[in-house]
Design an enzyme around this catalytic site. Structure first.
Site, mmCIF file in Angstrom:
data_model
loop_
_atom_site.group_PDB
_atom_site.id
_atom_site.type_symbol
_atom_site.label_atom_id
_atom_site.label_comp_id
_atom_site.label_asym_id
_atom_site.label_seq_id
_atom_site.Cartn_x
_atom_site.Cartn_y
_atom_site.Cartn_z
ATOM 1 N N ASP A 269 0.877 -1.165 0.000
ATOM 2 C CA ASP A 269 0.000 0.000 0.000
ATOM 3 C C ASP A 269 0.920 1.222 0.000
ATOM 4 O OD1 ASP A 269 -1.649 2.145 0.553
ATOM 5 O OD2 ASP A 269 -2.851 1.077 2.038
ATOM 6 N N GLU B 191 1.387 2.969 13.030
ATOM 7 C CA GLU B 191 0.343 2.884 12.010
ATOM 8 C C GLU B 191 -0.754 2.025 12.628
ATOM 9 O OE1 GLU B 191 -2.173 1.623 10.223
ATOM 10 O OE2 GLU B 191 -1.003 0.388 8.847
ATOM 11 N N GLU C 270 -10.321 -2.817 15.288
ATOM 12 C CA GLU C 270 -9.165 -3.454 15.907
ATOM 13 C C GLU C 270 -8.681 -2.706 17.143
ATOM 14 O OE1 GLU C 270 -6.277 -3.905 12.783
ATOM 15 O OE2 GLU C 270 -7.221 -5.722 12.023
ATOM 16 N N HIS D 141 -5.265 -0.063 1.094
ATOM 17 C CA HIS D 141 -5.745 -1.375 1.541
ATOM 18 C C HIS D 141 -6.917 -1.250 2.509
ATOM 19 C CE1 HIS D 141 -3.422 -0.592 5.215
ATOM 20 N NE2 HIS D 141 -4.093 -1.583 5.762
#
Length: 367
Positions: free
Chosen positions: A65, A158, A167, A307
């Site tokens: 990505d 990230e 998440e 992505h």
């Protein structure tokens, strides 16, 4: 997607894409979390999340990505004054690519925390590239690690997931910030925003949702009900957009608390043409505002694909809307009580138009 894209509000956006063509093969991934030590066979979805980051495939996808990885590279290499002789903490280091960027930019030392088995690979990568004296890979959960130093100058990570918050890695970054970052320290990225728009998507909704009403002559509508509750992560064609795009939530990562990631936000989406609305679409932007020139990227349907794609929430109703009319409502986002890495979304919306009058509440679950 169409070939033409509007100018980006972020500095270096075009250069990021142009440089990426020759740099992709050299990138490694940087955003992984922990594999749990619980050997129980009764795994939760959180356990499978941790374990998934032990496999190279997910790292390959994120490294390739180029919007994502080249933006981080540009932030670090073009702002070396921020990193020179500084102590850096890389939260969820994965293969250590961000740590390597920071070390090359002149950081005094980088502590790379990674909890999955990829930490072992990261250690080998650091050694193979001659940075063992600058980068220390620490295997374990951020909440359980003892850093060799009391404080750090910079935290880089990230952490973004689908729908920005899926998440729940953001809470780990905030934990590290509160525990180790110096009072005038820097968090990178330091700003994230969540946005909402509406699209026409009859063909895909018919294929993915309405399909269950009649499957070879049998009624499987019970599955349709479940499929409606699961947001779809996919790439949206910008030509499908019917309304304006509205900011839902802005997050200052340097100052926010973990509770700020759960919220209720109002929205008003105004139709830019006569059309039908089948779904709402969420996407996010991130920014590095402490740089010499503000840098960042967008995951929106009018920007270069990433992505993360976009998150599509299909509506029970097909909304017939005329130009200038608007869909109003609220979106409530909360962590799932059983598994805080999952997200529960409550959408309330209404349209009072010339051809359509609808008011409804829908529940979605990102798992």
């Amino acid at each position: 997607m169409t070939d033409a894209m509007p100018p980006s509000k972020f500095e270096d956006a075009d250069e990021t894409i142009e440089e990426a063509a020759t740099a992709t093969s050299n990138m490694e991934e940087d955003s992984a979390m922990c594999e749990p030590h619980d050997s129980s066979s009764d795994k939760t979805s959180a356990d499978y999340y941790f374990d998934s980051y032990s496999h190279f495939g997910i790292h390959e996808e994120m490294l390739k990505d180029v919007v994502r990885t080249k933006t981080y590279q540009n932030v670090i290499y073009k702002n070396k004054f921020l990193f020179k002789d500084k102590i850096v903490l890389d939260v969820g280091a994965g293969t250590g690519i961000l740590s390597l960027f920071c070390a090359k930019a002149g950081a005094k030392h980088v502590y790379a925390i990674e909890c999955s088995q990829m930490a072992d690979m990261a250690q080998e990568i650091v050694k193979a590239n001659g940075f063992s004296n600058v980068i220390t890979v620490l295997k374990g959960k951020v909440e359980e690690i003892d850093l060799p130093v009391p404080q750090v100058d910079i935290i880089i990570s990230e952490w973004m997931g689908y729908f920005l918050l899926y998440e729940n890695m953001l809470n780990t970054v905030l934990y590290a910030r509160d525990k180790w970052l110096v009072s005038d320290g820097i968090v990178l990225p330091d700003n994230a925003t969540l946005h909402l728009t509406a699209i026409e998507d009859s063909e895909y909704k018919e294929d993915k949702i309405e399909f269950w009403k009649n499957v070879y002559g049998f009624d499987m509508s019970c599955i349709r009900k479940q499929s409606m509750m699961e947001p779809l992560v996919d790439t949206v064609d910008q030509n499908q957009i019917v309304t304006n795009c509205q900011l839902l939530k802005s997050m200052n990562i340097s100052k926010m608390t973990s509770g700020d990631a759960s919220f209720t936000a109002p929205f008003k989406l105004v139709a830019e043409r006569d059309d039908y609305i089948h779904a709402l679409v969420a996407y996010f932007d991130v920014a590095f505002t402490v740089c010499h020139k503000m840098t960042g990227f967008s995951t929106g349907p009018r920007s270069k694909n990433t992505h993360w794609k976009q998150t599509v929430l299909y509506l029970e109703d097909v909304l017939t809307i005329c130009q200038g009319e608007f869909v109003v409502g609220t979106m409530t986002v909360t962590q799932n009580k059983k598994n805080p890495r999952d997200i529960d979304i409550t959408l309330k919306y209404s349209l009072n138009g010339r051809r359509c009058n609808v008011s409804r509440t829908q529940e979605y679950k990102m798992r």
